[in-house]
Design a protein around this motif. Structure first.
Motif, PDB file in Angstrom:
ATOM      1  N   ASP A 157      30.953   0.634  14.228  1.00  0.00           N
ATOM      2  CA  ASP A 157      31.932   0.409  15.299  1.00  0.00           C
ATOM      3  C   ASP A 157      33.276   0.994  14.882  1.00  0.00           C
ATOM      4  OD1 ASP A 157      33.101  -1.363  13.506  1.00  0.00           O
ATOM      5  OD2 ASP A 157      32.300  -3.153  14.493  1.00  0.00           O
ATOM      6  N   GLU A 158      34.313   0.720  15.690  1.00  0.00           N
ATOM      7  CA  GLU A 158      35.637   1.278  15.450  1.00  0.00           C
ATOM      8  C   GLU A 158      36.232   0.821  14.120  1.00  0.00           C
ATOM      9  OE1 GLU A 158      34.512  -0.098  18.110  1.00  0.00           O
ATOM     10  OE2 GLU A 158      34.985   1.091  19.885  1.00  0.00           O
ATOM     11  N   SER A 159      35.771  -0.327  13.617  1.00  0.00           N
ATOM     12  CA  SER A 159      36.305  -0.871  12.361  1.00  0.00           C
ATOM     13  C   SER A 159      35.473  -0.484  11.148  1.00  0.00           C
ATOM     14  CB  SER A 159      36.384  -2.400  12.459  1.00  0.00           C
ATOM     15  OG  SER A 159      37.194  -2.796  13.549  1.00  0.00           O
ATOM     16  N   GLY A 160      34.444   0.292  11.357  1.00  0.00           N
ATOM     17  CA  GLY A 160      33.605   0.730  10.252  1.00  0.00           C
ATOM     18  C   GLY A 160      32.455  -0.196   9.934  1.00  0.00           C
ATOM     19  N   ASN A 161      32.223  -1.197  10.777  1.00  0.00           N
ATOM     20  CA  ASN A 161      31.107  -2.128  10.562  1.00  0.00           C
ATOM     21  C   ASN A 161      29.802  -1.509  11.067  1.00  0.00           C
ATOM     22  OD1 ASN A 161      32.864  -4.285   9.634  1.00  0.00           O
ATOM     23  ND2 ASN A 161      33.507  -4.479  11.782  1.00  0.00           N
ATOM     24  N   LYS A 162      28.766  -1.564  10.246  1.00  0.00           N
ATOM     25  CA  LYS A 162      27.491  -0.970  10.634  1.00  0.00           C
ATOM     26  C   LYS A 162      26.838  -1.774  11.749  1.00  0.00           C
ATOM     27  CE  LYS A 162      26.528   1.311   6.259  1.00  0.00           C
ATOM     28  NZ  LYS A 162      25.554   1.550   5.171  1.00  0.00           N
ATOM     29  N   LEU A 163      26.255  -1.064  12.699  1.00  0.00           N
ATOM     30  CA  LEU A 163      25.601  -1.717  13.832  1.00  0.00           C
ATOM     31  C   LEU A 163      24.158  -2.048  13.473  1.00  0.00           C
ATOM     32  CD1 LEU A 163      26.848   0.419  16.870  1.00  0.00           C
ATOM     33  CD2 LEU A 163      27.929  -1.551  15.805  1.00  0.00           C
ATOM     34  N   GLU A 164      23.692  -3.177  13.967  1.00  0.00           N
ATOM     35  CA  GLU A 164      22.310  -3.581  13.717  1.00  0.00           C
ATOM     36  C   GLU A 164      21.371  -3.044  14.789  1.00  0.00           C
ATOM     37  OE1 GLU A 164      22.033  -7.768  13.183  1.00  0.00           O
ATOM     38  OE2 GLU A 164      23.401  -7.823  11.469  1.00  0.00           O
ATOM     39  N   GLU A 165      21.879  -2.918  16.001  1.00  0.00           N
ATOM     40  CA  GLU A 165      21.061  -2.412  17.100  1.00  0.00           C
ATOM     41  C   GLU A 165      21.354  -0.929  17.327  1.00  0.00           C
ATOM     42  OE1 GLU A 165      21.464  -4.700  20.620  1.00  0.00           O
ATOM     43  OE2 GLU A 165      20.894  -6.590  19.673  1.00  0.00           O
ATOM     44  N   VAL A 166      20.300  -0.202  17.690  1.00  0.00           N
ATOM     45  CA  VAL A 166      20.454   1.230  17.950  1.00  0.00           C
ATOM     46  C   VAL A 166      21.186   1.439  19.269  1.00  0.00           C
ATOM     47  CG1 VAL A 166      19.236   3.392  18.384  1.00  0.00           C
ATOM     48  CG2 VAL A 166      18.368   1.789  16.660  1.00  0.00           C
ATOM     49  N   LYS A 167      22.227   2.259  19.214  1.00  0.00           N
ATOM     50  CA  LYS A 167      22.975   2.594  20.413  1.00  0.00           C
ATOM     51  C   LYS A 167      23.194   4.103  20.451  1.00  0.00           C
ATOM     52  CE  LYS A 167      27.256   1.668  22.963  1.00  0.00           C
ATOM     53  NZ  LYS A 167      28.585   0.999  22.932  1.00  0.00           N
ATOM     54  N   MET A 168      22.889   4.706  21.593  1.00  0.00           N
ATOM     55  CA  MET A 168      23.004   6.149  21.738  1.00  0.00           C
ATOM     56  C   MET A 168      24.174   6.502  22.645  1.00  0.00           C
ATOM     57  SD  MET A 168      20.352   6.890  19.889  1.00  0.00           S
ATOM     58  CE  MET A 168      20.050   8.626  20.169  1.00  0.00           C
ATOM     59  N   LEU A 169      24.805   7.640  22.367  1.00  0.00           N
ATOM     60  CA  LEU A 169      25.888   8.162  23.206  1.00  0.00           C
ATOM     61  C   LEU A 169      25.641   9.635  23.478  1.00  0.00           C
ATOM     62  CD1 LEU A 169      29.131   6.754  21.483  1.00  0.00           C
ATOM     63  CD2 LEU A 169      28.023   5.867  23.542  1.00  0.00           C
ATOM     64  N   ASP A 170      25.988  10.071  24.670  1.00  0.00           N
ATOM     65  CA  ASP A 170      25.966  11.485  25.015  1.00  0.00           C
ATOM     66  C   ASP A 170      27.411  11.968  24.999  1.00  0.00           C
ATOM     67  OD1 ASP A 170      25.799  14.004  26.078  1.00  0.00           O
ATOM     68  OD2 ASP A 170      24.515  13.448  27.770  1.00  0.00           O
ATOM     69  N   LEU A 171      27.758  12.798  24.025  1.00  0.00           N
ATOM     70  CA  LEU A 171      29.148  13.221  23.871  1.00  0.00           C
ATOM     71  C   LEU A 171      29.606  14.190  24.955  1.00  0.00           C
ATOM     72  CD1 LEU A 171      29.594  13.579  20.000  1.00  0.00           C
ATOM     73  CD2 LEU A 171      29.746  11.562  21.458  1.00  0.00           C
ATOM     74  N   SER A 172      28.692  14.587  25.825  1.00  0.00           N
ATOM     75  CA  SER A 172      29.092  15.437  26.952  1.00  0.00           C
ATOM     76  C   SER A 172      29.472  14.594  28.178  1.00  0.00           C
ATOM     77  CB  SER A 172      27.974  16.411  27.318  1.00  0.00           C
ATOM     78  OG  SER A 172      26.825  15.713  27.768  1.00  0.00           O
ATOM     79  N   GLU A 173      29.424  13.264  28.034  1.00  0.00           N
ATOM     80  CA  GLU A 173      29.748  12.366  29.152  1.00  0.00           C
ATOM     81  C   GLU A 173      31.228  12.491  29.534  1.00  0.00           C
ATOM     82  OE1 GLU A 173      29.643   7.570  30.184  1.00  0.00           O
ATOM     83  OE2 GLU A 173      28.681   8.328  28.353  1.00  0.00           O
ATOM     84  N   ILE A 174      31.473  12.537  30.833  1.00  0.00           N
ATOM     85  CA  ILE A 174      32.840  12.684  31.359  1.00  0.00           C
ATOM     86  C   ILE A 174      33.403  11.322  31.750  1.00  0.00           C
ATOM     87  CG2 ILE A 174      34.250  13.687  33.206  1.00  0.00           C
ATOM     88  CD1 ILE A 174      33.290  15.786  31.290  1.00  0.00           C
ATOM     89  N   ASP A 175      34.682  11.092  31.418  1.00  0.00           N
ATOM     90  CA  ASP A 175      35.399   9.887  31.834  1.00  0.00           C
ATOM     91  C   ASP A 175      35.856  10.091  33.276  1.00  0.00           C
ATOM     92  OD1 ASP A 175      37.428   7.949  32.366  1.00  0.00           O
ATOM     93  OD2 ASP A 175      37.667   7.648  30.207  1.00  0.00           O
ATOM     94  N   ASN A 176      35.388   9.247  34.182  1.00  0.00           N
ATOM     95  CA  ASN A 176      35.704   9.411  35.614  1.00  0.00           C
ATOM     96  C   ASN A 176      37.197   9.292  35.919  1.00  0.00           C
ATOM     97  OD1 ASN A 176      33.010   9.805  36.313  1.00  0.00           O
ATOM     98  ND2 ASN A 176      32.624   7.602  36.499  1.00  0.00           N
ATOM     99  N   GLN A 177      37.897   8.547  35.107  1.00  0.00           N
ATOM    100  CA  GLN A 177      39.323   8.344  35.368  1.00  0.00           C
ATOM    101  C   GLN A 177      40.168   9.541  34.939  1.00  0.00           C
ATOM    102  OE1 GLN A 177      40.282   4.627  33.431  1.00  0.00           O
ATOM    103  NE2 GLN A 177      39.698   3.424  35.246  1.00  0.00           N
ATOM    104  N   THR A 178      39.804  10.137  33.823  1.00  0.00           N
ATOM    105  CA  THR A 178      40.617  11.250  33.298  1.00  0.00           C
ATOM    106  C   THR A 178      40.009  12.624  33.586  1.00  0.00           C
ATOM    107  OG1 THR A 178      39.486  11.201  31.156  1.00  0.00           O
ATOM    108  CG2 THR A 178      41.416   9.773  31.419  1.00  0.00           C
ATOM    109  N   ASN A 179      38.738  12.630  34.037  1.00  0.00           N
ATOM    110  CA  ASN A 179      38.000  13.884  34.226  1.00  0.00           C
ATOM    111  C   ASN A 179      37.923  14.713  32.941  1.00  0.00           C
ATOM    112  OD1 ASN A 179      37.243  13.602  36.940  1.00  0.00           O
ATOM    113  ND2 ASN A 179      39.271  14.264  37.639  1.00  0.00           N
ATOM    114  N   ASP A 180      38.039  14.041  31.828  1.00  0.00           N
ATOM    115  CA  ASP A 180      37.922  14.679  30.516  1.00  0.00           C
ATOM    116  C   ASP A 180      36.733  14.047  29.788  1.00  0.00           C
ATOM    117  OD1 ASP A 180      38.402  16.272  28.365  1.00  0.00           O
ATOM    118  OD2 ASP A 180      40.291  15.331  27.763  1.00  0.00           O
ATOM    119  N   PHE A 181      36.353  14.635  28.668  1.00  0.00           N
ATOM    120  CA  PHE A 181      35.237  14.076  27.909  1.00  0.00           C
ATOM    121  C   PHE A 181      35.607  12.700  27.370  1.00  0.00           C
ATOM    122  CE2 PHE A 181      34.438  18.676  27.615  1.00  0.00           C
ATOM    123  CZ  PHE A 181      33.145  18.701  28.128  1.00  0.00           C
ATOM    124  N   LYS A 182      34.655  11.785  27.473  1.00  0.00           N
ATOM    125  CA  LYS A 182      34.896  10.403  27.072  1.00  0.00           C
ATOM    126  C   LYS A 182      35.084  10.280  25.566  1.00  0.00           C
ATOM    127  CE  LYS A 182      33.206   6.132  29.077  1.00  0.00           C
ATOM    128  NZ  LYS A 182      32.063   5.508  29.767  1.00  0.00           N
TER     129      LYS A 182
END
Length: 418
Positions: A379-404
């Motif tokens: 996570d943001e504090s450097g703590n390792k996650l126990e559950e698998v979580k995936m992100l697509d870095l090409s995802e767009i932020d709807n509010q800024t119209n920039d990459f999330k």
């Protein structure tokens, strides 16, 4: 076909006059008998051998007394659909139902066994490839000759996995604590070359030749390591074209003299020995490389750049820019662009820090080569996650119209204790 079956029966019949039984192994495109490839027979029966491999058949044992009708029955069995084979109780039961008593399938490839987790299989395949290449080097050191059986099996194993999932092997390739071992380099170049070959639709019947050329592309380094060349015969730093040509010819002579080696392999090794010392940017404008040579050269240069960056913070953008400097008459832009569409700017296995502070692992190339699909490790504090979580870095932020999410830097595995 009748011709193929007659050719196989004639070969088997003549050998069985001398032995009570024979076991034939099938390594993509080749018949292996008593650890020796039967190249002439393999060429005649190439389609037949590939049919066996695709059905998961790795070895068959033929006993004295086998009749031509049993060969025909065997052919009937291997064209059965897998569901029909299982209904009959497996391949050997199916053979019995066709009256085949003197042919036994002694080993079935993993495709028929319980399917392993692809990541577990990839790790095993990568480690097995490294071990097999080390065995090859050991044999070369002791026997002062090249044996092709081990490398061919490595090519088969890696090709099968890449055709199933092209992203998974690079994860282990990039996460491995790198050294300057020629063995590691050879395996990585093989993986990167087959990934390209699979994408470009290279005929599977020549994967063995393509892979062999990738394995022996740096014959100079491999033969020196094995003590089969004199280390003092080095090419001068500012060698002339004539000196480079003589040097490359001498360095590839051993390959030319190796029985059963593909004609493509010495050609690729020759070009590597002649131009590789100049980081491939010294190719004459009129020089034309065959397609396989281009794929291997890009793979080799890329892996060398990755290796050079190890031990410091890897700048994948710099690696990209260095590769793109090859652009010209020999290495056309479309080849270089396609390479990065396949491996990504941040390849599977790359550890990255995001602008949010999260640490992620690139696991798959997305449609945008600059922005992979990643697994979140902390996570943001450097703590390792126990559950698998995936992100697509090409995802767009709807509010800024920039990459999330944005990549701030690449990390080395030891930075997060991996």
């Amino acid at each position: 076909t009748k011709q193929t079956l007659s050719a196989l029966y004639s070969t088997v019949e003549s050998v069985l006059k001398l032995k009570p039984e024979i076991t034939l192994g099938f390594i993509e495109g080749e018949i292996i008998f008593e650890k020796l490839p039967l190249y002439t027979i393999s060429a005649a029966l190439k389609k037949f051998i590939l049919d066996l491999s695709e059905n998961g058949i790795e070895k068959i044992t033929l006993r004295a007394g086998v009749a031509k009708e049993e060969i025909v029955g065997f052919a009937e069995v291997i064209i059965l659909k897998k569901g029909e084979v299982f209904e009959k109780g497996g391949y050997n039961a199916a053979l019995s139902s066709f009256g085949v008593k003197n042919i036994v399938i002694s080993k079935i490839a993993i495709s028929e066994e319980k399917e392993e987790d692809v990541n577990t299989l990839a790790k095993k395949t990568y480690e097995k490839a490294l071990n097999s290449m080390q065995e090859l080097l050991t044999i070369m050191e002791k026997e002062k000759s090249i044996m092709l059986e081990g490398p061919k099996q490595v090519i088969v194993d890696i090709s099968k996995l890449i055709l199933r999932n092209r992203d998974v092997l690079p994860i282990f390739m990039n996460l491995k604590q790198r050294d300057d071992s020629i063995i590691t380099h050879i395996v990585n170049v093989l993986i990167l070359t087959i990934i390209q070959a699979a994408f470009f639709g290279v005929d599977k019947t020549i994967y063995t030749e393509v892979g062999e050329a990738a394995i022996f592309h740096d014959a100079d380094g491999l033969l020196l390591k094995a003590g089969m060349l004199k280390s003092e015969d080095k090419l001068p730093l500012h060698a002339t074209a004539e000196q480079a040509q003589r040097y490359a010819t001498a360095r590839t002579r051993v390959l030319l003299e190796t029985k059963g080696i593909s004609r493509l392999t010495p050609l690729v090794a020759y070009n590597h020995a002649r131009y590789g010392l100049f980081n491939y940017t010294n190719f004459p404008k009129t020089k034309k490389l065959n397609f396989v040579n281009i794929m291997i050269t890009i793979a080799c240069y890329y892996d060398n750049l990755i290796l050079k960056a190890r031990g410091s913070l890897i700048n994948y953008e710099d690696i990209y820019l260095n590769i793109m400097k090859l652009k010209g008459d020999v290495f056309r832009l479309e080849f270089l662009d396609m390479f990065f569409k396949l491996v990504g700017r941040y390849p599977p296995g790359a550890l990255l820090e995001l602008n949010t502070g999260k640490i992620v692992l690139s696991v798959r190339v997305s449609n945008d080569a600059r922005r992979p699909i990643v697994e979140v490790l902390t996570d943001e504090s450097g703590n390792k996650l126990e559950e698998v979580k995936m992100l697509d870095l090409s995802e767009i932020d709807n509010q800024t119209n920039d990459f999330k999410y944005k990549i701030t830097r690449a990390l080395n595995p030891q930075e997060i204790g991996e």
